[in-house]
Design a protein around this motif. Structure first.
Motif, PDB file in Angstrom:
ATOM      1  N   GLN A  24      22.383 -19.229  23.901  1.00 40.83           N
ATOM      2  CA  GLN A  24      22.847 -20.703  24.067  1.00 40.83           C
ATOM      3  C   GLN A  24      21.754 -21.625  23.775  1.00 40.83           C
ATOM      4  OE1 GLN A  24      25.222 -20.974  27.743  1.00 40.83           O
ATOM      5  NE2 GLN A  24      26.908 -21.007  26.462  1.00 40.83           N
ATOM      6  N   ILE A  25      21.255 -21.711  22.639  1.00 35.75           N
ATOM      7  CA  ILE A  25      20.123 -22.525  22.459  1.00 35.75           C
ATOM      8  C   ILE A  25      20.756 -23.455  21.227  1.00 35.75           C
ATOM      9  CG2 ILE A  25      18.599 -20.925  22.768  1.00 35.75           C
ATOM     10  CD1 ILE A  25      18.024 -20.452  19.751  1.00 35.75           C
ATOM     11  N   GLU A  26      20.135 -24.638  21.105  1.00 32.56           N
ATOM     12  CA  GLU A  26      20.348 -25.489  19.905  1.00 32.56           C
ATOM     13  C   GLU A  26      19.300 -25.549  18.970  1.00 32.56           C
ATOM     14  OE1 GLU A  26      22.042 -29.269  20.840  1.00 32.56           O
ATOM     15  OE2 GLU A  26      22.684 -28.518  23.021  1.00 32.56           O
TER      16      GLU A  26
ATOM     17  N   LEU B 107      26.948 -17.519  20.244  1.00 29.99           N
ATOM     18  CA  LEU B 107      26.492 -18.383  21.226  1.00 29.99           C
ATOM     19  C   LEU B 107      25.718 -19.740  20.814  1.00 29.99           C
ATOM     20  CD1 LEU B 107      25.326 -15.678  23.891  1.00 29.99           C
ATOM     21  CD2 LEU B 107      27.367 -16.941  23.892  1.00 29.99           C
ATOM     22  N   ALA B 108      24.982 -19.551  19.931  1.00 35.05           N
ATOM     23  CA  ALA B 108      24.011 -20.653  19.419  1.00 35.05           C
ATOM     24  C   ALA B 108      24.609 -21.908  19.006  1.00 35.05           C
ATOM     25  CB  ALA B 108      22.960 -20.449  18.679  1.00 35.05           C
ATOM     26  N   THR B 109      24.131 -22.953  18.889  1.00 31.42           N
ATOM     27  CA  THR B 109      24.640 -24.185  18.008  1.00 31.42           C
ATOM     28  C   THR B 109      23.612 -24.336  16.815  1.00 31.42           C
ATOM     29  OG1 THR B 109      26.131 -25.171  19.632  1.00 31.42           O
ATOM     30  CG2 THR B 109      25.072 -26.688  17.950  1.00 31.42           C
TER      31      THR B 109
ATOM     32  N   GLY C  80      29.793 -19.448  19.189  1.00 28.60           N
ATOM     33  CA  GLY C  80      28.802 -20.381  18.909  1.00 28.60           C
ATOM     34  C   GLY C  80      29.452 -21.748  17.989  1.00 28.60           C
ATOM     35  N   ARG C  81      28.683 -22.453  17.506  1.00 31.13           N
ATOM     36  CA  ARG C  81      28.883 -23.486  16.656  1.00 31.13           C
ATOM     37  C   ARG C  81      27.951 -23.509  15.209  1.00 31.13           C
ATOM     38  NH1 ARG C  81      32.197 -27.459  19.166  1.00 31.13           N
ATOM     39  NH2 ARG C  81      31.317 -28.962  18.097  1.00 31.13           N
TER      40      ARG C  81
ATOM     41  N   GLY D 159      34.567 -15.452  15.260  1.00 30.17           N
ATOM     42  CA  GLY D 159      34.802 -16.414  16.185  1.00 30.17           C
ATOM     43  C   GLY D 159      33.867 -17.482  16.097  1.00 30.17           C
ATOM     44  N   GLY D 160      33.903 -18.523  17.283  1.00 30.24           N
ATOM     45  CA  GLY D 160      33.145 -19.571  16.909  1.00 30.24           C
ATOM     46  C   GLY D 160      33.826 -20.431  15.992  1.00 30.24           C
TER      47      GLY D 160
END
Lengths: 238, 301
Positions: free
Chosen positions: A58-60, A77-79, A97-98, A115-116
């Motif tokens: 979960q990092i940006e 998970l990451a953006t 994530g995105r 997904g995401g």
């Protein structure tokens, strides 16, 4: 420079003009396993391939400039935000994530994604969402021909126009287009746009941060389910 | 794969350093085409009544000075000669088609890479970065140029099979993709009198364009004809005396990026190739739509 930037802003800055791409991606992967900066900024990508591919934390990550093939591929998970254009295969096989592109995306954006969310604030070209398997894709502009080709599940929302052969050989993905559709592909048909679909479009627009488009203005397309089983009448479509 | 680059100068600064920029673009496309590389450069128009030939010899001991004397005897004057690795450029006191026909007749062992007023074509097997050094691309000034890095799929890796291909006087073609109806089309074009030197698919596309142009089609008409008559994948970049044109097949699997600033127009298979140009980060960049001809010409810019 990078250390100073991190201390000043809390953002880890990596300059791809001096740092080899493999080193960058290795550091991003290590950070996922071992903990590390939560926010990264990548500068001077200059069209490099596979920037920020294979993230699993979960990092940006903000990328300043245009990226090459397969940016944020296999993302989990990451953006990842690209402040520029993205080449072929953006967020290919994204899991969660995105991935957000503040520019245009070339062909096969979000291909095979499971997904995401993938958002392209400009246009996406041919084969956007090809073989998508659960990803949500929102395009503020237009998409090119053969978008959502063999799309299986997930949603593709296009605020502009779609090119020829939209949804060719589509399975169960749901397609929403606000503008014109060049033509529908084999077994893709327009479907009733009911209240629950307006709600779905509203949610997707909100997720993408797009607030200047009315959810009621879209039309829905999906599978006629005529190609699921072989029928001699459809031989020309196979 | 294969990589394509093109650069069209809109300022004198870019004209002066055209070769340096083109070389940098070509090196960026090395991964896409490590087998061979080539360029077409448009520069230094031959004086009226004379023409330029670019010739290739496989013989490292080729006596180009002797050929210059022969050309002088055949057409008068003393033809200017500039050698560059395995290639030589002659300025001959004759029309380009006459001079080309003479070389083909008198020296079948040589290859005419290009003929016209301004075009020069250089191409060789080997890594693109090596090509850039060997042919001293940094030296070139010019109005526009295009280049190619080749990863061969349809035919052998040879100098003749490298791109660009001449498609007539001052015209050339580079191609990323593969054509599937080239054998049948080659036979058809041979019956129309078009000559082919290799079994290469791109040479057939070049021959097709040359034939259409010879029959009176405009460049745009000839390119639009490709959409009907060529079967396969292609991004084409065509060089003309005034500029260049881009066409992608309707399926558009093969990539292309166009970009423009006040100083230049550039085409590349990928953004990487364009990113090395001055002011690239501020350039207007877009992807050419499939099946649409994009053209830049000197007088229109």
């Amino acid at each position: 420079m990078a250390t100073e930037a991190r201390e000043a802003t809390g953002v880890e800055v990596v300059d791809l003009a001096v740092t080899p791409l493999r080193d960058l991606n290795q550091r991003l992967h290590d950070a996922a396993r071992e903990g590390g900066p939560a926010h990264w900024r990548i500068v001077n990508p200059n069209g490099a391939h596979a920037v920020a591919a294979g993230l699993d934390a979960q990092i940006e990550v903000d990328v300043d400039g245009h990226v090459g093939y397969y940016c944020a591929g296999m993302n989990k998970l990451a953006t990842v935000r690209v402040h520029g254009n993205a080449s072929t295969g953006l967020a290919e096989n994204i899991m969660s994530g995105r991935v957000l592109v503040h520019g245009n995306a070339s062909q096969s954006a979000g291909a095979t994604g499971r997904g995401g969310l993938v958002v392209v604030y400009g246009d996406a070209s041919a084969r956007c969402g090809i073989s998508m398997k659960g990803v949500d894709i929102v395009v503020r502009g237009n998409v090119g021909h053969l978008s959502a080709f063999m799309a299986q599940t997930g949603r593709l929302l296009v605020c502009g126009h779609a090119g020829d052969a939209l949804g060719d050989s589509i399975y169960e993905a749901r397609l929403y287009v606000r503008g014109e559709v060049g033509s529908l592909g084999a077994d893709c048909v327009e479907k009733e746009f009911r209240e629950e679909h307006v709600d779905e479009v509203r949610t997707l627009l909100a997720d993408a941060g797009i607030d200047d488009v009315h959810p009621e203005d879209f039309r829905r397309y999906g599978s006629a389910r005529k190609l699921y089983n072989f029928s001699i009448d459809n031989a020309s479509a196979y | 794969m294969c990589g394509i680059v093109g650069l069209f100068a809109k300022s004198s600064e870019i004209e002066e350093s055209l070769g340096r920029h083109l070389g940098a673009m070509l090196e960026q496309m090395s991964d896409r085409g490590p087998d061979s590389a080539g360029v077409a450069v448009y520069r230094d128009p031959a004086p009226s009544g004379s023409s330029k030939l670019t010739l290739f010899s496989a013989d490292p001991l080729q006596d180009w000075d002797a050929l210059a004397s022969e050309l002088g005897q055949a057409f008068g004057g003393s033809p200017a000669l500039e050698t560059r690795s395995s290639h030589a450029v002659f300025v001959v006191d004759a029309e380009a088609d006459e001079a080309e026909a003479w070389v083909r007749q008198a020296h079948p062992e040589l290859r005419v890479m290009s003929a016209g007023q301004t075009i020069e074509i250089y191409k060789e097997t080997g890594r693109p970065e090596e090509f850039v050094r060997r042919f001293a691309l940094d030296d070139f000034h010019g109005t526009h140029a295009l280049g190619h890095t080749r990863m061969a799929t349809e035919s052998r890796v040879t100098t003749e099979g490298s791109h660009p291909f001449s498609t007539g006087l001052d015209l050339c073609l580079v191609h990323n993709g593969s054509l599937s109806n080239h054998n049948r089309l080659r036979e058809k074009l041979r019956r129309e009198g078009v000559e082919f030197q290799t079994e290469n698919d791109t040479e057939v596309a070049a021959g097709y364009l040359a034939w259409r142009l010879r029959e009176g089609a405009s460049l745009e008409q000839a390119l639009v004809g490709c959409l009907d008559d060529l079967d396969g994948f292609y991004t084409f970049l065509v060089g003309t005396v005034d500029g260049f044109a881009v066409l992608r097949d309707p399926i558009a699997c093969k990539p292309a990026v166009l970009a423009e600033t006040d100083d230049w127009v550039a085409m590349g298979s990928e953004w990487r190739a364009i990113s090395v140009l001055p002011g690239a980060s501020e350039a207007r960049a877009w992807e050419p739509a499939p099946g649409v001809v994009y053209a830049w010409e000197r007088q229109k810019v």
